[in-house]
Enzyme design. Structure first.
Site, PDB file in Angstrom:
ATOM      1  N   LYS A  64      -6.043 -14.819 -19.722  1.00 46.89           N
ATOM      2  CA  LYS A  64      -5.848 -13.810 -20.765  1.00 46.89           C
ATOM      3  C   LYS A  64      -5.189 -12.564 -20.159  1.00 46.89           C
ATOM      4  O   LYS A  64      -4.070 -12.652 -19.673  1.00 46.89           O
ATOM      5  CB  LYS A  64      -7.179 -13.520 -21.447  1.00 46.89           C
TER       6      LYS A  64
ATOM      7  N   ARG B 176      -7.981 -26.403  -0.143  1.00 45.54           N
ATOM      8  CA  ARG B 176      -9.084 -26.364  -1.120  1.00 45.54           C
ATOM      9  C   ARG B 176     -10.111 -25.329  -0.693  1.00 45.54           C
ATOM     10  O   ARG B 176     -10.639 -24.577  -1.494  1.00 45.54           O
ATOM     11  CB  ARG B 176      -9.736 -27.740  -1.303  1.00 45.54           C
TER      12      ARG B 176
HETATM   13  C1  LIG Z   1     -10.513 -18.091 -22.897  1.00 48.57           C
HETATM   14  C2  LIG Z   1     -11.873 -17.602 -22.594  1.00 48.57           C
HETATM   15  C3  LIG Z   1     -12.717 -18.307 -21.723  1.00 48.57           C
HETATM   16  C4  LIG Z   1     -12.308 -19.637 -21.100  1.00 48.57           C
HETATM   17  O1  LIG Z   1     -11.281 -19.490 -20.172  1.00 48.57           O
HETATM   18  P1  LIG Z   1     -10.149 -20.629 -19.902  1.00 48.57           P
HETATM   19  O2  LIG Z   1      -9.246 -19.966 -18.949  1.00 48.57           O
HETATM   20  O3  LIG Z   1      -9.536 -20.972 -21.201  1.00 48.57           O
HETATM   21  O4  LIG Z   1     -10.877 -21.793 -19.316  1.00 48.57           O
HETATM   22  C5  LIG Z   1     -13.951 -17.763 -21.456  1.00 48.57           C
HETATM   23  N1  LIG Z   1     -14.370 -16.615 -22.028  1.00 48.57           N
HETATM   24  C6  LIG Z   1     -13.598 -15.913 -22.880  1.00 48.57           C
HETATM   25  C7  LIG Z   1     -14.108 -14.645 -23.472  1.00 48.57           C
HETATM   26  C8  LIG Z   1     -12.338 -16.373 -23.194  1.00 48.57           C
HETATM   27  O5  LIG Z   1     -11.576 -15.695 -24.063  1.00 48.57           O
END
Ligand SMILES: *Cc1c(COP(=O)(O)O)cnc(C)c1O
Length: 386
Positions: free
Chosen positions: A204, A55
């Site tokens: 992403k 952790r």
């Molecule tokens: C998806 C997203 C998040 C959140 O991230 P997660 O990995 O889904 O928790 C934050 N900011 C933007 C611009 C995003 O597209």
């Protein structure tokens, strides 16, 4: 690690492949191993090789942290189990009674975390139009401790002048946070424009293959890093070693994926601007886009996220999103495959009735790296028939 001087001069692509990644000294393995061990043998009490308990620190995670920090031009990187877990750690820098400014078309999940979770802990916020620097300066209160911006924004692709907003934050003694998820460090490096912290949903573009959820914070501020490193361990929202491995695997090809996705996005935009079924196209690469000049100043290219409003409104937006074949109807973004969604009914539902509510006729595209002509034909077919 042998030659720090050379490392500092490495180009982006070299850093993506070599920063934090060295052949394993015991086996020669070229790919950093997935170290699943939760604990690490100590030679004497407190005498260890930098790792005690996974952790607090894990070798696979360290490789990822070093690599993405290098891509952002940061001295420190911290990995989290999701983008929102990273954002949660950043928001814990605030204390009850503090106030923050938030862009008025922030990602829905960020808005929800700030309003519905941190609101209960005595933190207040004001949504502002961060493209208006005078209005932003005027919205700063005596207790404003943070300014949170996304650029380009989700889903409106509004471009925020990072240098302008970070100088307002600096004058106010507030921390300037940039959510760099849409641009990625390949297209934009906010710390070089004055930001204090960069956050990412690595789910992403950094992961890039729709198979891992993760988050990241990059900073070159030692005292912010100290507190965040403490929070990472104390609150414990860390990613698994396997998730770190998958993310690092994606990061190595970030530049080639983003280049190709930008090419494809430009081809899609060319279709949309001329199509009668489309009333408005939001893409920072268009000279007519309000943030085009700022985008030219702070971005390498204009990204692969494109939003548009269907001429016949919500029913047409839904019909188009349901009619495409290659563009998969799904939330999320930033991966190799192209996605289509209707934010008002999907990703941004939680902003309904708030100042951040989006047009029901808006369609958001995450343009992937398929064959350009196939993507254009798919979208054209869907638009022609609705
Ligand atoms: C998806 C997203 C998040 C959140 O991230 P997660 O990995 O889904 O928790 C934050 N900011 C933007 C611009 C995003 O597209």
């Amino acid at each position: 690690m042998a030659n720090d001087h050379a490392r500092e001069n490495w180009g982006f692509e070299t850093r993506a492949i070599h920063a934090g990644q060295h052949p394993d000294p015991t086996t020669g393995a070229v790919v950093p191993p997935i170290t699943l061990s939760t604990t690490f043998a100590q030679d004497g009490v407190g005498d260890h090789k930098g790792f005690e308990y996974s952790r607090s620190g894990n070798p696979t995670r360290s490789a990822l942290e070093e690599c993405v920090a290098a891509l952002e031009g940061a001295t420190h990187g911290l990995s989290f189990a999701s983008g929102l877990a990273a954002e949660d750690a950043v928001l814990r820098l605030l204390r009850p009674g503090d106030h923050l400014l938030l862009g008025n078309d922030a990602y829905g999940g960020t808005f929800r975390l700030i309003s519905a979770v941190f609101g209960d802990w005595g933190i207040t916020f004001t949504p502002v139009d961060l493209t208006d620097l005078d209005a932003t300066r005027a919205a700063v209160q005596a207790n404003t401790k943070m300014i949170w911006l996304e650029t380009p924004t989700n889903p409106m692709l509004t471009v925020i002048d990072i240098e302008g907003v970070s100088s307002i934050a600096r004058d106010a003694g507030a921390v300037c946070v940039v959510d760099n998820t849409f641009a990625t460090p390949y297209l934009q490096q906010p710390l070089a424009h004055g930001a204090d912290l960069v956050v990412h949903s690595v789910t992403k573009y950094l992961g890039g293959h729709s198979d891992v959820v993760g988050g990241f914070i990059a900073t070159s501020d030692d005292s912010l890093e100290d507190r965040l490193r403490y929070l990472q361990n104390a609150a414990g929202a860390v990613p698994s070693p396997f998730d770190c491995y998958l993310t690092l695997r994606g990061v190595r090809t970030l530049s080639v994926r983003v280049e190709r996705a930008c090419d494809n996005a430009e081809a899609i935009v060319a279709l949309l601007v001329d199509h009668p079924g489309v009333s408005t196209v939001y893409y920072p690469g268009l000279a007519s886009h309000a943030g085009h000049d700022a985008a030219v100043r702070q971005m390498r290219r204009f990204g692969a996220m494109v939003s548009f409003v269907a001429t016949s409104g919500a029913p047409a937006a839904r019909a188009v999103a349901e009619a495409t074949e290659l563009f998969t109807l799904a939330e999320s973004l930033g991966a190799v495959e192209s996605l289509i969604e209707v934010p008002a009914a999907m990703t941004h539902m939680s902003t309904a009735g708030s100042p951040l509510e989006v047009d029901a006729g808006l369609v958001r595209l995450s343009v992937g790296i398929e064959t350009s002509a196939d993507l254009v034909a798919d979208l054209q077919h869907a638009l022609d028939n609705h």
